[in-house]
Design a protein around this motif. Structure first.
Motif, PDB file in Angstrom:
ATOM      1  N   TRP A 172      -7.974  -4.709   5.397  1.00 49.69           N
ATOM      2  CA  TRP A 172      -6.844  -5.634   5.306  1.00 49.69           C
ATOM      3  C   TRP A 172      -6.793  -6.570   6.522  1.00 49.69           C
ATOM      4  CZ3 TRP A 172      -6.691  -0.323   5.287  1.00 49.69           C
ATOM      5  CH2 TRP A 172      -6.269   0.317   6.459  1.00 49.69           C
TER       6      TRP A 172
ATOM      7  N   LEU B 292      -2.160  -3.686  -7.695  1.00 48.57           N
ATOM      8  CA  LEU B 292      -2.000  -4.939  -6.959  1.00 48.57           C
ATOM      9  C   LEU B 292      -1.893  -6.146  -7.887  1.00 48.57           C
ATOM     10  CD1 LEU B 292      -4.361  -4.415  -3.883  1.00 48.57           C
ATOM     11  CD2 LEU B 292      -1.862  -4.554  -3.873  1.00 48.57           C
TER      12      LEU B 292
ATOM     13  N   SER C 238      -5.205   4.511   2.301  1.00 51.03           N
ATOM     14  CA  SER C 238      -6.119   3.779   1.426  1.00 51.03           C
ATOM     15  C   SER C 238      -7.125   4.723   0.767  1.00 51.03           C
ATOM     16  CB  SER C 238      -6.861   2.698   2.219  1.00 51.03           C
ATOM     17  OG  SER C 238      -7.815   2.034   1.416  1.00 51.03           O
TER      18      SER C 238
ATOM     19  N   TYR D  76      -5.748   0.641  -6.477  1.00 52.35           N
ATOM     20  CA  TYR D  76      -5.355  -0.643  -5.895  1.00 52.35           C
ATOM     21  C   TYR D  76      -5.629  -1.765  -6.880  1.00 52.35           C
ATOM     22  CZ  TYR D  76      -4.479   1.084  -1.153  1.00 52.35           C
ATOM     23  OH  TYR D  76      -3.953   1.718  -0.060  1.00 52.35           O
TER      24      TYR D  76
ATOM     25  N   HIS E  25     -13.392  -2.351  -0.086  1.00 55.64           N
ATOM     26  CA  HIS E  25     -12.660  -1.135   0.267  1.00 55.64           C
ATOM     27  C   HIS E  25     -13.501  -0.159   1.079  1.00 55.64           C
ATOM     28  CE1 HIS E  25     -14.872   0.008  -3.350  1.00 55.64           C
ATOM     29  NE2 HIS E  25     -14.718   1.269  -2.999  1.00 55.64           N
TER      30      HIS E  25
ATOM     31  N   HIS F 223      -9.744   2.949  -4.588  1.00 60.74           N
ATOM     32  CA  HIS F 223      -9.960   1.546  -4.922  1.00 60.74           C
ATOM     33  C   HIS F 223      -9.472   1.193  -6.331  1.00 60.74           C
ATOM     34  CE1 HIS F 223     -12.675  -1.896  -6.141  1.00 60.74           C
ATOM     35  NE2 HIS F 223     -11.998  -2.383  -5.132  1.00 60.74           N
TER      36      HIS F 223
ATOM     37  N   SER G 248       0.832  -1.205   0.000  1.00 61.30           N
ATOM     38  CA  SER G 248       0.000   0.000   0.000  1.00 61.30           C
ATOM     39  C   SER G 248       0.867   1.256   0.000  1.00 61.30           C
ATOM     40  CB  SER G 248      -0.926  -0.001   1.230  1.00 61.30           C
ATOM     41  OG  SER G 248      -1.791   1.104   1.212  1.00 61.30           O
TER      42      SER G 248
END
Length: 266
Positions: A154, A136, A124, A132, A148, A129, A67
């Motif tokens: 997490w 990711l 975050s 990510y 999210h 979102h 992150s």
């Protein structure tokens, strides 16, 4: 005595014996758990529970590393120690324990060190979102399934990872092989220095979760010696109905170091 030690290390080369040997290191501490080790020079894997290599559990605080890597590259945060994220005045607890290091203004260095959940919730929110989802996939360190909208997802959502994924992630991070700024990869790796011994170093990160009726204490890292590099993941499992011992969270460190010594790594 030297002959006995030599015989021990010869026997360890046989996988059946090595698995029993590794299991004993856990049982001697009265815990169940698994360890996965990748030997860079030999290009070999060592483990005590084969089925656990790909067994998923919540990524927890281990998510702080990818992150942060994403957030730094997007420029939504900085690793400048003078860049502060301001505390909202709410006193935080973690599994009922006051977290005094979360009840103050915080920079990135401190947030990584103390695994500050409110800081990384803000990270975050800044990353968002869709970013990510995109990044990711390249990092390949989670199953990419998460809500999210849930705070601290997490820890409590469906964002899962396993030892093999974590080790492969740490291998690329250490070698700066991701398509991210190399200085950010170096910064993150350096920030995880846990043990700095004249003969070896360990860079690692840990997390604790409760999942499907078990306490899970997890440590992933890199053991660097003068001759070799070893990547490792160690997880300890305990039934939530069992009274948690006061030294529970230290056992993963003790077991890992004992295994490294008995294997002759350190």
């Amino acid at each position: 005595m030297k002959k006995i030690i030599l015989l021990l290390f010869i026997l360890i080369n046989f996988s059946g014996f090595s698995q029993s040997f590794l299991d004993f290191c856990f049982k001697s501490k009265d815990v169940d758990g698994s360890i996965l080790i990748y030997d860079e020079n030999k290009d070999t894997w060592l483990f005590n529970i084969e089925n656990d290599v790909k067994r998923n559990s919540p990524i927890g605080s281990l998510f702080n590393i990818p992150s942060t890597l994403i957030a730094l590259d997007l420029g939504v945060i900085s690793n400048d120690p003078g860049e502060i994220m301001y505390w909202d005045g709410v006193k935080r607890y973690y599994f009922g324990t006051p977290k005094y290091n979360w009840s103050c203004n915080t920079n990135l260095d401190e947030a990584l060190l103390y695994k500050n959940d409110w800081y990384f919730q803000n990270v975050s929110d800044l990353v968002r979102h869709k970013n990510y989802d995109f990044f990711l996939k390249d990092l390949d360190v989670t199953n990419l399934k998460f809500n999210h909208k849930e705070k601290y997802y997490w820890h409590f959502g469906n964002l899962l990872s396993n030892p093999e994924q974590q080790i492969n992630f740490f291998r690329k991070l250490y070698k700066q092989e991701f398509l991210f700024d190399k200085k950010h990869q170096k910064y993150l790796f350096d920030s995880m220095l846990t043990i700095n011994n004249p003969n070896y170093t360990i860079h690692g990160y840990e997390t604790f979760n409760v999942y499907k009726g078990e306490r899970i204490d997890w440590w992933v890292g890199v053991l660097k010696t003068k001759e070799n590099t070893y990547y490792f993941s160690i997880r300890i499992f305990e039934d939530v109905n069992k009274t948690k011992s006061g030294d529970f969270n230290n056992k993963k460190f003790e077991i890992a170091i004992e295994i490294f010594r008995l294997l002759g790594y350190i």
